[in-house]
Design a protein around this motif. Sequence first.
Motif, mmCIF file in Angstrom:
data_model
loop_
_atom_site.group_PDB
_atom_site.id
_atom_site.type_symbol
_atom_site.label_atom_id
_atom_site.label_comp_id
_atom_site.label_asym_id
_atom_site.label_seq_id
_atom_site.Cartn_x
_atom_site.Cartn_y
_atom_site.Cartn_z
ATOM 1 N N TYR A 403 0.843 -1.203 0.000
ATOM 2 C CA TYR A 403 0.000 0.000 0.000
ATOM 3 C C TYR A 403 0.878 1.252 0.000
ATOM 4 O O TYR A 403 0.647 2.190 -0.774
ATOM 5 N N ASN A 404 1.891 1.280 0.836
ATOM 6 C CA ASN A 404 2.802 2.431 0.862
ATOM 7 C C ASN A 404 3.496 2.611 -0.478
ATOM 8 O O ASN A 404 3.704 3.742 -0.939
ATOM 9 N N ARG A 405 3.874 1.479 -1.091
ATOM 10 C CA ARG A 405 4.566 1.561 -2.380
ATOM 11 C C ARG A 405 3.649 2.111 -3.475
ATOM 12 O O ARG A 405 4.105 2.808 -4.390
ATOM 13 N N LEU A 406 2.354 1.826 -3.377
ATOM 14 C CA LEU A 406 1.388 2.411 -4.312
ATOM 15 C C LEU A 406 1.463 3.932 -4.255
ATOM 16 O O LEU A 406 1.461 4.606 -5.294
ATOM 17 N N PHE A 407 1.544 4.473 -3.059
ATOM 18 C CA PHE A 407 1.655 5.921 -2.905
ATOM 19 C C PHE A 407 2.966 6.428 -3.500
ATOM 20 O O PHE A 407 2.993 7.456 -4.198
ATOM 21 N N ALA A 408 4.056 5.717 -3.221
ATOM 22 C CA ALA A 408 5.367 6.175 -3.693
ATOM 23 C C ALA A 408 5.468 6.113 -5.218
ATOM 24 O O ALA A 408 5.969 7.054 -5.860
ATOM 25 N N GLU A 409 4.981 5.031 -5.807
ATOM 26 C CA GLU A 409 5.133 4.855 -7.251
ATOM 27 C C GLU A 409 4.267 5.813 -8.056
ATOM 28 O O GLU A 409 4.624 6.198 -9.169
ATOM 29 N N HIS A 410 3.118 6.188 -7.520
ATOM 30 C CA HIS A 410 2.220 7.085 -8.244
ATOM 31 C C HIS A 410 2.280 8.518 -7.719
ATOM 32 O O HIS A 410 1.538 9.378 -8.211
ATOM 33 N N GLY A 411 3.116 8.776 -6.733
ATOM 34 C CA GLY A 411 3.223 10.116 -6.180
ATOM 35 C C GLY A 411 1.943 10.590 -5.522
ATOM 36 O O GLY A 411 1.578 11.772 -5.604
ATOM 37 N N LEU A 412 1.254 9.699 -4.810
ATOM 38 C CA LEU A 412 -0.067 10.006 -4.275
ATOM 39 C C LEU A 412 -0.009 10.747 -2.940
ATOM 40 O O LEU A 412 0.889 10.523 -2.126
ATOM 41 N N ASP A 413 -1.004 11.571 -2.747
ATOM 42 C CA ASP A 413 -1.271 12.151 -1.432
ATOM 43 C C ASP A 413 -2.447 11.457 -0.760
ATOM 44 O O ASP A 413 -2.565 11.490 0.470
ATOM 45 N N ALA A 414 -3.334 10.851 -1.541
ATOM 46 C CA ALA A 414 -4.496 10.159 -0.995
ATOM 47 C C ALA A 414 -5.076 9.239 -2.057
ATOM 48 O O ALA A 414 -4.850 9.434 -3.260
ATOM 49 N N THR A 464 -33.153 7.602 -5.291
ATOM 50 C CA THR A 464 -33.708 7.143 -4.010
ATOM 51 C C THR A 464 -33.773 8.233 -2.953
ATOM 52 O O THR A 464 -34.450 8.058 -1.936
ATOM 53 N N GLY A 465 -33.051 9.322 -3.129
ATOM 54 C CA GLY A 465 -32.974 10.360 -2.111
ATOM 55 C C GLY A 465 -32.026 10.042 -0.969
ATOM 56 O O GLY A 465 -31.888 10.826 -0.034
ATOM 57 N N MET A 466 -31.341 8.888 -1.054
ATOM 58 C CA MET A 466 -30.463 8.471 0.035
ATOM 59 C C MET A 466 -29.077 9.100 -0.099
ATOM 60 O O MET A 466 -28.599 9.340 -1.213
ATOM 61 N N PRO A 467 -28.420 9.344 1.039
ATOM 62 C CA PRO A 467 -27.067 9.903 0.992
ATOM 63 C C PRO A 467 -26.069 8.959 0.332
ATOM 64 O O PRO A 467 -26.247 7.736 0.306
ATOM 65 N N PHE A 468 -25.012 9.558 -0.187
ATOM 66 C CA PHE A 468 -23.887 8.835 -0.766
ATOM 67 C C PHE A 468 -22.623 9.501 -0.265
ATOM 68 O O PHE A 468 -22.570 10.722 -0.106
ATOM 69 N N GLY A 469 -21.589 8.696 0.018
ATOM 70 C CA GLY A 469 -20.352 9.258 0.538
ATOM 71 C C GLY A 469 -19.127 8.705 -0.161
ATOM 72 O O GLY A 469 -19.212 7.762 -0.960
ATOM 73 N N VAL A 470 -17.990 9.301 0.137
ATOM 74 C CA VAL A 470 -16.713 8.864 -0.405
ATOM 75 C C VAL A 470 -15.761 8.551 0.745
ATOM 76 O O VAL A 470 -15.920 9.037 1.869
ATOM 77 N N GLN A 471 -14.765 7.700 0.445
ATOM 78 C CA GLN A 471 -13.660 7.413 1.362
ATOM 79 C C GLN A 471 -12.391 8.032 0.807
ATOM 80 O O GLN A 471 -12.139 7.983 -0.399
ATOM 81 N N LEU A 472 -11.583 8.584 1.685
ATOM 82 C CA LEU A 472 -10.252 9.068 1.336
ATOM 83 C C LEU A 472 -9.257 8.423 2.286
ATOM 84 O O LEU A 472 -9.479 8.400 3.502
ATOM 85 N N GLY A 473 -8.180 7.873 1.753
ATOM 86 C CA GLY A 473 -7.163 7.233 2.575
ATOM 87 C C GLY A 473 -5.804 7.861 2.374
ATOM 88 O O GLY A 473 -5.474 8.322 1.278
ATOM 89 N N GLY A 474 -4.986 7.865 3.439
ATOM 90 C CA GLY A 474 -3.640 8.425 3.366
ATOM 91 C C GLY A 474 -2.610 7.443 3.860
ATOM 92 O O GLY A 474 -2.884 6.243 4.009
ATOM 93 N N LEU A 475 -1.415 7.925 4.111
ATOM 94 C CA LEU A 475 -0.333 7.103 4.641
ATOM 95 C C LEU A 475 -0.423 7.040 6.163
ATOM 96 O O LEU A 475 -0.994 7.932 6.809
ATOM 97 N N PRO A 476 0.138 5.984 6.761
ATOM 98 C CA PRO A 476 0.103 5.873 8.220
ATOM 99 C C PRO A 476 0.625 7.122 8.918
ATOM 100 O O PRO A 476 1.594 7.738 8.475
ATOM 101 N N TRP A 477 -0.058 7.481 9.993
ATOM 102 C CA TRP A 477 0.274 8.574 10.899
ATOM 103 C C TRP A 477 0.052 9.963 10.278
ATOM 104 O O TRP A 477 0.397 10.963 10.895
ATOM 105 N N ALA A 478 -0.544 10.033 9.093
ATOM 106 C CA ALA A 478 -0.713 11.320 8.409
ATOM 107 C C ALA A 478 -2.154 11.818 8.510
ATOM 108 O O ALA A 478 -2.692 12.380 7.555
ATOM 109 N N GLU A 479 -2.787 11.622 9.669
ATOM 110 C CA GLU A 479 -4.170 12.076 9.825
ATOM 111 C C GLU A 479 -4.311 13.569 9.539
ATOM 112 O O GLU A 479 -5.273 13.993 8.884
#
Length: 544
Positions: A403-414, A464-479
């Motif tokens: 998972y960490n390598r995914l961030f490093a290889e693609h230059g991700l922030d989230a 349906t009128g029901m709520p919809f949401g998204v998830q965002l994930g980061g690197l460990p300890w980077a809350e």
Amino acid sequence: MLRTAGVAASATTLFGPSALSGPAPAAAVPRRSPVLPDPGSITATDPALLSALEAVSLLRSRALHPRELLDACLRRSAEHDGEINSWVHVYPETAHAQAEAAATRLAAGNAPLLCGLPVGVKDLYALEGLPLTADSRILEHNIASGDATVCRKLRDNGAILMGHARLDEFALLTATPQVGNPWNIADTVGGSSGGSAAVLAARFAPLALGTDTGGSVRLPASRCGISSIKPTYGRCSTYGIIPVMWTRDHPAPMGRSLADAALLLSFMAGPDGHDPATTAAPPPAPLYPLAPRPALKPLAGKVFGVVAVDMPAELGRLFGEYLALITELGGELRDVRLPAEPEVLATGGARELGSYHRQWLDRLTELRPSSLPVVGMGLAALAAPFTEYQAFERAREQYQRDYNRLFAEHGLDAVVLPGAARDGTPRATAAAMSLLDADLVPVAWANYTGAPAIALPAGRSAVTGMPFGVQLGGLPWAEADLLDIGLALEAAAPYWREEPPLRPSPRVLPAVAPQPPGPGPDPTNTETWNSVYRFFPTTATATG
């Protein structure tokens, strides 16, 4: 009496980190001061409708008394919780005593920011001398012998622990079918922290505690139009919380807004000698960000990895609009795939689940029928050689590095992905959803990696009128970094302000007075033995 109340958010009042009780950790990096709504700009007439930060502003300006806020929340619950059924128990006697203590601290002028705010507590967290049932007949008469560390922290900082909210039994499923969704009583609230999400969406409390073992705060957040934070594993203590899978369990703050949830996280985080994972963690921020950084393009230079998920066209439209918002705010999108989850990860978690539930071997018939297959899977996993659990440990560490390598290889922030893959789900249909399928949307990635994840509302379905949401994930300890991103998106798209149109549904609230504590020794008054093994997230990318 309440003189001003409401929803506006013009910010003028500033409080620095000194508003938190106790000194900041020596190695912590100070955060900017929180910006609270101007008390004069708040216009709502019912204190129960206030967000947590709005309530903080009024409490600190002495325009609102903690008891008045608590009574408004109890009154609204009594008027509307009949069909929703979000509360297992409420504790007016202890809550009113906490409200009076909070008022004294506020009058002295040195109260923590959390002081005076009611909090709904998922019925997995121990509160000394009060029932702790995990919403199960097995623990129907159980009384906690002590406090969960998180609850002690909150109470010590002036929070009002209002009551226990419902959940899927022992947090095993992802639907909470006994709770009606405030947006549509016939629809699922998600789970397992569905009661906590309903409490927030219905405006029964401004803050709530959940736990996340397999999306258990992110799924309900998406279903109910509220916000949640799954912190890094080890950021918050699990001591005194009934476990599901001890290396996947995360205490998690929930709020109507992400800013509200961030306020709660600030008082939950930190080391605890009872939980080794927390003592090895880097220091938390003394106060997590509560407002976006001012910028024309606040996401400029940020790169987001987009994870594709099959879902109905209407949810695809909402997700696409949210991705467009990211680019409008300056972010860059890149298609990515999360690491594949080795099968041994699921079997290792099953062994942990079985380790706790083996104490109920002679009482399994008291479980709900939908819980039995999950518990049975856990008990069966105990028969496997311990070498298989060692393989789980190795696979878990490798997955986290992938998972960490995914961030490093693609230059991700989230990474960004949907919070639901179904556009509304009837409660009866959702009842059989377990941690094994988790509503058909990827969620376990954040529990296996231990990395932080947030959930934000992203609109409501036109179908349906029901709520919809998204998830965002980061690197460990980077809350803090992840919250900065989320707060920018929340400011641009404040869907959390939308309120479900509740109809009157009275209920005599299940009020309970304090009792003599259980014998223990664990605060939960159950056997929570688990392995000395603790997963520890790192930012490493190396294989092997």
